[in-house]
Design an enzyme around this catalytic site. Sequence first.
Site, short mmCIF file in Angstrom:
data_model
loop_
_atom_site.label_atom_id
_atom_site.label_comp_id
_atom_site.label_asym_id
_atom_site.label_seq_id
_atom_site.Cartn_x
_atom_site.Cartn_y
_atom_site.Cartn_z
N GLU A 139 0.84 -1.21 0.00
CA GLU A 139 0.00 0.00 0.00
C GLU A 139 0.87 1.26 0.00
O GLU A 139 0.49 2.28 -0.57
CB GLU A 139 -0.94 0.00 1.22
CG GLU A 139 -2.08 -1.00 1.13
CD GLU A 139 -3.09 -0.67 0.04
OE1 GLU A 139 -2.69 -0.47 -1.12
OE2 GLU A 139 -4.29 -0.65 0.35
N THR A 191 -5.17 6.70 -5.56
CA THR A 191 -5.29 6.93 -4.12
C THR A 191 -4.28 7.99 -3.68
O THR A 191 -4.60 8.85 -2.85
CB THR A 191 -5.06 5.61 -3.37
OG1 THR A 191 -5.97 4.64 -3.91
CG2 THR A 191 -5.31 5.75 -1.89
N1 LIG Z 1 -0.32 -5.39 -8.60
C1 LIG Z 1 -0.85 -4.17 -8.61
N2 LIG Z 1 -2.19 -4.01 -8.57
C2 LIG Z 1 -2.75 -2.79 -8.58
N3 LIG Z 1 -2.07 -1.63 -8.63
C3 LIG Z 1 -0.72 -1.72 -8.67
C4 LIG Z 1 -0.07 -2.98 -8.66
N4 LIG Z 1 1.25 -2.74 -8.67
C5 LIG Z 1 1.43 -1.41 -8.70
N5 LIG Z 1 0.24 -0.78 -8.71
C6 LIG Z 1 0.04 0.68 -8.75
O1 LIG Z 1 -0.81 1.09 -7.66
C7 LIG Z 1 -1.69 2.14 -8.10
C8 LIG Z 1 -3.14 1.69 -7.91
O2 LIG Z 1 -3.44 1.72 -6.58
P1 LIG Z 1 -4.56 2.69 -6.03
O3 LIG Z 1 -4.41 4.05 -6.63
O4 LIG Z 1 -4.54 2.54 -4.55
O5 LIG Z 1 -5.86 2.00 -6.66
P2 LIG Z 1 -7.05 1.30 -5.91
O6 LIG Z 1 -7.84 2.42 -5.33
O7 LIG Z 1 -7.83 0.62 -6.98
O8 LIG Z 1 -6.43 0.39 -4.91
C9 LIG Z 1 -1.41 2.38 -9.57
O9 LIG Z 1 -0.51 3.47 -9.64
C10 LIG Z 1 -0.72 1.10 -10.00
O10 LIG Z 1 0.20 1.30 -11.07
N1 LIG Z 2 -8.25 4.88 3.40
C1 LIG Z 2 -7.73 4.92 2.06
C2 LIG Z 2 -8.39 3.83 1.26
C3 LIG Z 2 -7.99 3.80 -0.19
O1 LIG Z 2 -8.76 2.79 -0.82
P1 LIG Z 2 -8.58 2.46 -2.38
O2 LIG Z 2 -9.53 1.35 -2.64
O3 LIG Z 2 -8.93 3.71 -3.10
O4 LIG Z 2 -7.15 2.05 -2.56
C4 LIG Z 2 -8.05 6.30 1.46
O5 LIG Z 2 -9.21 6.68 1.54
O6 LIG Z 2 -7.13 6.95 0.96
#
Ligand SMILES: Nc1ncnc2c1ncn2[C@@H]1O[C@H](COP(=O)(O)OP(=O)(O)O)[C@@H](O)[C@H]1O
Ligand SMILES: N[C@@H](CCOP(=O)(O)O)C(=O)O
Length: 319
Positions: A139, A191
């Site tokens: 994360e 995020t």
């Molecule tokens: N295995 C993976 N799965 C998803 N996202 C990944 C992965 N590896 C790296 N990333 C990076 O993490 C980010 C996506 O995460 P995030 O913005 O938290 O999306 P979500 O809200 O769907 O979790 C993107 O920048 C993506 O390139």
């Molecule tokens: N508490 C975090 C949760 C992010 O969740 P995602 O599904 O968007 O990765 C935030 O609100 O930033």
Amino acid sequence: MQTNLNIQPLFDTEIEVLCPATVANLVCGFDILGMALQDPSDRIRMRLSKEPGIRIQHTDEYKLPTEPAQNVAGAALLDLLQAIPEPVGIEISITKEIKPGSGLGSSAASAAGAVVGANYLLGKPFSDEDLVRFAMAGEKVASGVKHADNITPCILGGVTLIRSIFPLDIIGLSAPPLQVTVVHPQIEVRTSDARQILRKEVLLKDAIRQWGNIAGLVAGFLKEDYELIGRSLEDVIIEPVRSILIPGFDEVKQRSKAAGALGGGISGSGPSIFMLSKEAATANSIAEIMKQVYTQLGIESKVYVTSINSKGCEVRITG
Ligand SMILES: Nc1ncnc2c1ncn2[C@@H]1O[C@H](COP(=O)(O)OP(=O)(O)O)[C@@H](O)[C@H]1O
Ligand SMILES: N[C@@H](CCOP(=O)(O)O)C(=O)O
């Protein structure tokens, strides 16, 4: 490194881990509340190798990094491998159904699934708390900070409360049966970006209102009190800022509530929106409303009518 670990590597086994989507925050509980969903899920195929190192493949169209330190699954596995005395290799192949940047815990699904799978292949030396700690390293790659509100329900299933991450204090919450309708407008909100726009200070009057809602929501789950759950699904701190990034947000929320939703809001950091309801018929009507809103806005969307997943990541032996 933990020295007293009982590691029994399964070198000849191939597994598939089903990694559920999650809704973090549950509206008022920024970074502390989350729940796992039945649908959608990612799949990760994994096996151990005697050649040290992490090798990552993707079988989807998202072109995610395969360099371990840049992939959330790889970052989580690097943390886990540092905790074991004998070097082993891990080969993983990720198939994502949870689109990155969806607000449905796409990053958490990969990080959580990878460490659950590795733990299984190593003979389960680690506790669930250890796995949450390793997965938080993933994360950090995705959003710049460690948070466990997606990771924990993804690993454990159900609805979870993270009272603290340092030290880690996880409380699993029981919940009444709930229908969950989710719309994912096909725009990407990272995020990391959605965290940067948040105000760093909160007015005391807003904090008091938010505390009331969080306590009310937790009590509502435990008492199976649908009305209390509904009126506690209010966020006076994060939603007013983030909802600006989500076209159609106010209309989806207002029309879903008029159609009988208990309440809902932004899923994680967005752009997905989720609504909770008691009856399946209401959940289906909300799905129609969500589709209509985005068709009218000319934005493609994907809608899920689902429920709470009580199992979390599931491991299946495939070879
Ligand atoms: N295995 C993976 N799965 C998803 N996202 C990944 C992965 N590896 C790296 N990333 C990076 O993490 C980010 C996506 O995460 P995030 O913005 O938290 O999306 P979500 O809200 O769907 O979790 C993107 O920048 C993506 O390139
Ligand atoms: N508490 C975090 C949760 C992010 O969740 P995602 O599904 O968007 O990765 C935030 O609100 O930033």
